[in-house]
Design a protein around this motif. Structure first.
Motif, PDB file in Angstrom:
ATOM      1  N   GLY A  49       0.794  -1.219   0.000  1.00  0.00           N
ATOM      2  CA  GLY A  49       0.000   0.000   0.000  1.00  0.00           C
ATOM      3  C   GLY A  49       0.824   1.265   0.000  1.00  0.00           C
ATOM      4  O   GLY A  49       0.443   2.263  -0.617  1.00  0.00           O
ATOM      5  N   HIS A  85      -4.586  -0.279  -3.576  1.00  0.00           N
ATOM      6  CA  HIS A  85      -4.234   1.060  -4.064  1.00  0.00           C
ATOM      7  C   HIS A  85      -4.752   1.206  -5.489  1.00  0.00           C
ATOM      8  O   HIS A  85      -5.217   0.238  -6.113  1.00  0.00           O
ATOM      9  CB  HIS A  85      -2.724   1.316  -3.988  1.00  0.00           C
ATOM     10  CG  HIS A  85      -1.888   0.285  -4.687  1.00  0.00           C
ATOM     11  ND1 HIS A  85      -1.608   0.339  -6.034  1.00  0.00           N
ATOM     12  CD2 HIS A  85      -1.278  -0.832  -4.223  1.00  0.00           C
ATOM     13  CE1 HIS A  85      -0.861  -0.687  -6.376  1.00  0.00           C
ATOM     14  NE2 HIS A  85      -0.644  -1.433  -5.304  1.00  0.00           N
ATOM     15  N   ARG A 114      -9.526   3.062  -1.279  1.00  0.00           N
ATOM     16  CA  ARG A 114      -8.182   3.073  -1.847  1.00  0.00           C
ATOM     17  C   ARG A 114      -8.152   2.636  -3.301  1.00  0.00           C
ATOM     18  O   ARG A 114      -7.226   2.978  -4.026  1.00  0.00           O
ATOM     19  CB  ARG A 114      -7.277   2.174  -1.007  1.00  0.00           C
ATOM     20  CG  ARG A 114      -6.976   2.782   0.349  1.00  0.00           C
ATOM     21  CD  ARG A 114      -6.612   1.765   1.400  1.00  0.00           C
ATOM     22  NE  ARG A 114      -6.295   2.439   2.653  1.00  0.00           N
ATOM     23  CZ  ARG A 114      -7.202   2.904   3.508  1.00  0.00           C
ATOM     24  NH1 ARG A 114      -8.488   2.744   3.257  1.00  0.00           N
ATOM     25  NH2 ARG A 114      -6.836   3.520   4.618  1.00  0.00           N
ATOM     26  N   CYS A 115      -9.150   1.845  -3.706  1.00  0.00           N
ATOM     27  CA  CYS A 115      -9.243   1.411  -5.100  1.00  0.00           C
ATOM     28  C   CYS A 115     -10.712   1.420  -5.516  1.00  0.00           C
ATOM     29  O   CYS A 115     -11.373   0.373  -5.529  1.00  0.00           O
ATOM     30  CB  CYS A 115      -8.628   0.027  -5.264  1.00  0.00           C
ATOM     31  SG  CYS A 115      -8.554  -0.538  -6.972  1.00  0.00           S
ATOM     32  N   ASP A 130      -2.390   6.015   4.848  1.00  0.00           N
ATOM     33  CA  ASP A 130      -1.614   4.838   4.479  1.00  0.00           C
ATOM     34  C   ASP A 130      -1.899   3.667   5.408  1.00  0.00           C
ATOM     35  O   ASP A 130      -1.848   2.514   4.994  1.00  0.00           O
ATOM     36  CB  ASP A 130      -0.111   5.173   4.510  1.00  0.00           C
ATOM     37  CG  ASP A 130       0.244   6.207   3.461  1.00  0.00           C
ATOM     38  OD1 ASP A 130      -0.430   6.229   2.422  1.00  0.00           O
ATOM     39  OD2 ASP A 130       1.181   6.989   3.682  1.00  0.00           O
TER      40      ASP A 130
END
Length: 693
Positions: free
Chosen positions: A326, A362, A404-405, A601
């Motif tokens: 990540g 990600h 995140r995606c 993160d």
């Protein structure tokens, strides 16, 4: 200088040591006498080194204390102690070995011994079965290296020490390798050796065959998150209040057990206060300094697949791999099917596994790689055959992965999950609504129209997402707010034109051309549809023109002026206002529909386990709630029913405040008798009347 009691000095080493430090030349003869005695004692000691020798202990510390006064005579003294430790380190008495080490450290503090010579010896001493000595030596090495770099970084010496430490990390001796990695980790935390070289050497410890070294290296990269607490630790009902214990200790009888308990509670309270007041620490800078994160992640995953370590060690390895993926946007496609096998509600530590799946997501991961993970979550967690908590955790995990995606989610699955927004259980309902809220600000086109919410200025600026698309702006978004006057002029100009002037001509069929077959009603309907379509096209054109103008203004502001802190503050406020202000004038969105915070993160475990329920309050919160409820409330307890509170009271009311001794004689005065007692009293009365006759 007159020296008194000279005959007692050979027997009183502390006094002689004090005098020598004051005047070395005057007491040189006494020192030489003690030095000769020291040499003779060493010869005798080497005949039986396993036996403790108190005289040699005292003389060794004496020589170390006065070494700076006679450097020529004691030139070979450090090497003598080193030779003794190297030759007899495993058979020496523990106290003697500790004394010799203290003497060498004293010489090192006086710069009479090189740090590299001492380090090499101390690492050899790790083979001794003496835990106290190993801890003492480790603390000294850390403190010594820290003091060497206190004023300025000694690059040459650090390189020499680091190379020696790195060779010890590969040592076959378990204790030496473990101590080496512990020292490097401690020096990194103290900001002494916080360079990339140290971090990458610690990274090699993750592949060590020694389990303790591997676990220590993995823990270094994981760090500690103080916000993540266990459920039993966060429950303050089980905590002991030190004030209550102190009050009980004052009132109750003084015993030794209570005093011990009070001391222990005070220590625990002090430790808890320090823990709360300590700033949170995240160890993510170490992961940034790794030279080859892709290679490290692949090696760790290969090691994980072929290892038979404990489940806790596998979890730590998965955590490090997910953070590497990540943080550095790595490609490790085999990681997702591997972790997908463990996505079952009954799986041990399943919430942590879901956390790792979210951390490894990600924007550069292909959507077809993550899509099976989302389907597995939906099939195994978000079904009505599971409990509401399991469903909520599954929805939270989906939300964290999509944050995140976003491209991993497809339209059908999202619309199915959005249906849980009206679920009967509150935890599932809130988890589904947070997922809907996320996609409103990321990909609103996937939602049904009723779930998109009222459009705002921010939603109008959302661009379509494509895989691999980079949205690199050459201006500061929202900078157009700094030129409000020009913006107002632009809005006036864009709306000043009439609809007739900006109307787009849309061709349509005419009923007369088809031979008069179209009726008048159908013709009116066709005209209305044409007008609606024209308005939509006009509205879209105005919208595009408006957004284009705003970008031009923001770009002009960014290029032509230097932005100050006040300017950035105004820009931030304007960007927040865009999410609240509707695209239609006069309308505002609800406050709960605020913009989604950018994902960090690190995925917090509490975000996965976030279940909306009535949470337990700690004791202080409950007390505050009780006091808040007592405000403006009638006084509880006995209610005085008198119209005038100053009038007299009845005897029955006064009796409640009297001492019991004053009412004792009336205690059984009006006690109701039982039926049996009444029978006996009546019988006695009748017998008495019969006798009187």
């Amino acid at each position: 200088m007159v020296r008194r009691h000279n005959n007692q000095l050979p027997e009183n080493l502390p006094q002689l040591q004090n005098l020598i430090k004051r005047d070395p030349l005057s007491y040189r003869e006494e020192f030489l006498q003690q030095h000769q005695h020291f040499q003779n004692t060493i010869e005798v000691f080497q005949l039986s080194p396993e036996q403790p020798n108190k005289t040699l202990d005292d003389l060794a510390m004496f020589m170390a204390q006065v070494a700076q006064c006679y450097p020529k005579e004691l030139q070979t003294f450090p090497q003598q102690i080193i030779d003794l430790l190297e030759k007899h380190n495993t058979v020496l008495d523990n106290d003697m070995r500790m004394t010799f080490c203290r003497a060498l450290i004293l010489l090192r503090n006086k710069n009479l011994l090189a740090p590299t010579d001492l380090l090499e010896l101390f690492f050899k001493l790790l083979r001794c079965q003496d835990k106290a000595l190993r801890t003492f030596l480790e603390n000294h090495i850390v403190t010594d290296i820290k003091n060497l770099n206190a004023k300025h970084k000694n690059a040459k010496l650090n390189t020499t020490l680091q190379n020696f430490m790195f060779t010890m990390l590969r040592d076959s001796n378990t204790r030496a390798a473990k101590m080496s990695v512990d020292i490097m980790i401690e020096l990194y935390k103290k900001n002494v050796w916080n360079d990339a070289k140290t971090v990458n050497v610690i990274a090699t410890g993750c592949f060590s065959k020694i389990s303790k070294v591997m676990v220590a290296s993995l823990k270094f990269f994981l760090g500690k998150d103080p916000d993540e607490k266990q459920s039993d630790e966060s429950d303050s009902d089980n905590e002991i209040d030190p004030k209550e214990v102190m009050m009980a200790n004052k009132v109750n009888k003084k015993t030794r057990k209570r005093e011990k308990k009070l001391t222990k509670v005070k220590k625990l309270a002090s430790k808890a206060y320090k823990k709360k007041s300590k700033a949170p620490v995240f160890n993510f800078s170490a992961l940034h300094l790794i030279h080859d994160p892709q290679g490290m992640a692949e090696k760790l995953f290969k090691q994980l697949e072929s290892s038979n370590k404990r489940f806790e060690v596998k979890l730590m390895t998965l955590d490090v791999i997910s953070r590497l993926i990540g943080l550095h946007d790595l490609f490790l496609f085999n990681f997702y099917p591997y972790i997908q096998r463990f996505m079952q509600p009954h799986q041990r530590e399943v919430t942590r596994l879901l956390q790792f799946a979210a951390q490894a997501s990600h924007e550069l991961v292909p959507p077809d790689v993550l899509e099976p993970v989302l389907k597995t979550l939906a099939n195994n967690f978000i079904t009505e055959r599971n409990s509401s908590d399991v469903m909520a955790i599954g929805l939270n995990a989906v939300k964290e992965i999509c944050a995140r995606c976003p491209l991993a989610m497809n339209e059908d699955l999202l619309q199915d999950l959005a249906e849980y927004k009206n679920y009967r259980d509150r935890s599932v309902m809130m988890a589904a609504r947070t997922l809907i809220h996320l996609f409103r600000s990321v990909r609103p086109d996937l939602l049904r129209k009723k779930d998109r919410g009222r459009p705002s200025e921010a939603t109008e600026e959302i661009e379509s997402m494509d895989y691999g698309k980079v949205d690199a702006k050459d201006y500061v978004p929202g900078a157009e707010v700094l030129l409000e006057e020009k913006n107002e002029e632009f809005e006036v100009n864009s709306e000043s034109g009439s609809d007739d002037e900006q109307w787009i001509d849309v061709q349509h069929s005419d009923g007369d051309e088809s031979g008069g077959e179209v009726s008048g009603a159908e013709e009116e309907t066709a005209k209305e549809e044409t007008e609606v379509a024209g308005r939509k096209i006009l509205k879209a054109a105005r919208k595009d023109e408006h957004l284009k103008m705003k970008k031009e203004i923001a770009q002009k502001v960014t290029l032509e002026r230097i932005l100050t802190d006040a300017d950035f503050k105004r820009i931030d406020m304007a960007n927040v206002r865009k999410h609240v202000q509707s695209s239609k004038k006069g309308l505002k969105r609800k406050i709960e529909e605020a913009p989604v915070v950018e994902p960090s993160d690190l995925v917090k475990l509490s975000d996965i386990e976030n279940i909306y329920k009535k949470r337990k309050h700690d004791k202080q919160a409950r007390i505050d709630s009780v006091k808040q409820g007592q405000v403006d409330r009638e006084k509880f307890g006995y209610k005085d029913g008198r119209m005038n509170e100053h009038c007299s009271r009845t005897n029955r009311e006064k009796r409640k405040n009297k001492n019991f001794q004053m009412l004792r004689h009336k205690a059984r005065g009006k006690v109701k008798r039982s039926f049996k007692d009444k029978q006996i009293a009546l019988r006695n009365h009748l017998l008495k009347l019969k006798k009187m006759k």
